[in-house]
Design an enzyme around this catalytic site. Structure first.
Site, short mmCIF file in Angstrom:
data_model
loop_
_atom_site.label_atom_id
_atom_site.label_comp_id
_atom_site.label_asym_id
_atom_site.label_seq_id
_atom_site.Cartn_x
_atom_site.Cartn_y
_atom_site.Cartn_z
N GLU A 37 137.11 -104.72 35.86
CA GLU A 37 138.47 -104.92 35.66
C GLU A 37 139.15 -103.63 36.34
OE1 GLU A 37 139.95 -107.63 34.78
OE2 GLU A 37 138.68 -107.76 32.99
N ASP A 82 140.23 -104.21 41.70
CA ASP A 82 140.33 -105.08 43.17
C ASP A 82 141.48 -104.44 43.69
OD1 ASP A 82 142.48 -105.68 41.15
OD2 ASP A 82 142.59 -107.87 41.61
N SER A 116 159.04 -128.33 35.06
CA SER A 116 157.65 -128.01 34.39
C SER A 116 157.57 -128.97 33.23
CB SER A 116 157.58 -126.55 34.11
OG SER A 116 156.56 -126.44 33.23
N LEU A 136 144.87 -115.02 31.39
CA LEU A 136 143.99 -116.04 32.14
C LEU A 136 144.55 -116.33 33.38
CD1 LEU A 136 143.23 -117.92 28.81
CD2 LEU A 136 142.01 -115.89 29.91
N ASP A 191 142.83 -112.63 41.01
CA ASP A 191 143.00 -113.74 40.43
C ASP A 191 143.33 -115.08 41.11
OD1 ASP A 191 143.03 -112.05 38.29
OD2 ASP A 191 145.37 -112.03 37.91
C1 GLA Z 1 145.42 -108.58 36.66
C2 GLA Z 1 145.77 -108.41 38.05
C3 GLA Z 1 144.47 -108.48 38.82
C4 GLA Z 1 143.55 -107.31 38.33
C5 GLA Z 1 143.58 -107.38 36.78
C6 GLA Z 1 142.73 -106.21 36.36
O1 GLA Z 1 144.88 -109.72 36.24
O2 GLA Z 1 146.54 -109.62 38.53
O3 GLA Z 1 144.50 -108.38 40.23
O4 GLA Z 1 144.00 -106.02 38.73
O5 GLA Z 1 144.73 -107.46 36.10
O6 GLA Z 1 141.50 -106.44 36.77
#
Ligand code: GLA
Length: 383
Positions: free
Chosen positions: A34, A37, A68, A126, A173
């Protein structure tokens, strides 16, 4: 969670013709890694079974019409040539961002009629936004024969979010939504996007991965994310490194001595968290998924004590899940609320859910929503 099934009928009622196709892109949970990235580090997400579906039909007049099923009756109409960063707000900003970014990148794409339908819980950490971007990106890629590959589309979706929506997110993500595979976790190097699909058979090991949506999202989420990212970049600069990923664990103590006090916990989290991703992959392959438990809980402690992205609701859910018999638990995603994952033996899943729900009620928190996550397939065309 709502799932709308008769969306083709809805499309025809809204727009007067049928879509050319339907594309789906899933939400994700991150097992470990976490806030690594955007430090060029490592992550280990899985795609969820829940996805955003986009029905799309191209238009020749440069108009982008967006609706939507979550906002019945609303159709947002935009002139593609006039799209500009910051010019569209709310949910419509994400699909508009993708179309703007494609055009910025030189792809000759125009308007479309788009109907979005989603069962990815929103605001729950999510990645419902990334799923939305990826569903539209893959639809445009197919319909216009752009020939972009999955990582290329993920980068495009990330750029859309960074530059058009204005959120400085990393690449996890979008890469998870675009490239994950059923039955596997994605071991991704966020620096060069090299990736490996690590088999993850939870059911075969009599395990379940609970996703506990705390249903809180604290206001500071956006500003705090940007500030944390800026802190990491400053630390890397002070240390003379391209990114914190380049700081080896063995050099951490000496590096921390050279940093201002406020950056020390940030750097400690990032370096130890990268180590936890590598450890998780090794354990997964050597001893199976149950071995992930303690690594998840250690990751949460680091987010709580060093990175400070947890909050009372996620801390309580993690502590209660572990006390009730979970093998490990942690908050997942950006933080300041959102969701917690708990790895449990199937036999104790209900006990853990009951304990977490009871503790939340006792503390006066919102009642959490609980799902079971199964490593699922990434973005794809459905019809
Ligand atoms: C969000 C961001 C990701 C990542 C997470 C933390 O989801 O969109 O790019 O940095 O937080 O790990």
């Amino acid at each position: 969670m709502t799932t709308t099934t008769d969306t083709t009928g809805t499309f025809e009622r809204l727009y007067g013709h049928a879509p050319e196709g339907v594309w789906a892109a899933p939400g994700r949970v991150n097992l470990i890694g976490e806030h690594t990235d955007y430090n060029d580090g490592f992550v280990l997400p899985i795609a969820l079974p829940q996805s955003v579906r986009a029905q799309v039909r191209r238009r020749a007049d440069g108009v982008l019409r967006l609706s939507s099923t979550r906002v019945p009756g609303e159709v947002v109409e935009l002139d593609v040539a006039a799209l500009a960063p910051g010019g569209v707000s709310g949910w419509a900003a994400y699909p508009a961002a993708v179309v703007w970014t494609l055009r910025q990148a030189g792809h000759p794409v125009g308007g479309a009629d788009v109907l979005l339908d989603s069962d990815v819980p929103g605001g729950a950490g999510l990645s419902s936004s990334a799923a939305l971007e990826c569903a539209v990106a893959i639809a445009y890629n197919d319909l216009h024969g752009l020939g972009l590959d999955a990582p290329g589309l993920a980068l495009l979706a990330q750029r859309a979010e960074n530059e058009f929506v204005g959120v400085p997110c990393g690449i996890m993500d979008q890469m998870a939504s675009m490239t994950c595979r059923a039955g596997a976790a994605l071991h991704l190097d966020a620096r060069d996007l090299s990736a490996r699909h690590v088999p993850l058979d939870l059911a075969g090991a009599d395990l379940a991965l609970l996703v506990i949506d705390t249903r809180v999202q604290h206001d500071l989420a956006d500003g705090a994310y940007a500030a944390l990212r800026a802190g990491c970049e400053r630390a890397a600069e002070l240390l003379g490194l391209p990114a914190l990923r380049d700081l080896a664990a063995a050099d951490l103590p000496a590096a921390l001595d050279r940093l201002p006090a406020e950056l020390v916990p940030l750097v400690r989290h990032v370096v130890t968290e990268n180590g936890r991703v590598e450890q998780a992959v090794a354990e997964l392959e050597r001893r199976g998924p149950a071995a992930l438990g303690p690594i998840l809980t250690a990751g949460h402690a680091s987010l709580r004590d060093d990175y400070r992205t947890s909050c009372p609701e996620t801390d309580l859910a993690v502590a209660t899940a572990v006390a009730a018999g979970a093998l490990g638990a942690r908050m997942t995603g950006g933080g300041f609320g959102g969701s917690v994952i708990a790895l449990v033996e199937t036999a104790v899943a209900d006990t853990v859910v009951k304990a977490v729900t009871g503790a939340s009620a006792f503390a006066g928190h919102a009642e959490p929503r609980v799902y079971r996550a199964v490593p699922s397939e990434g973005a794809r065309r459905l019809s």
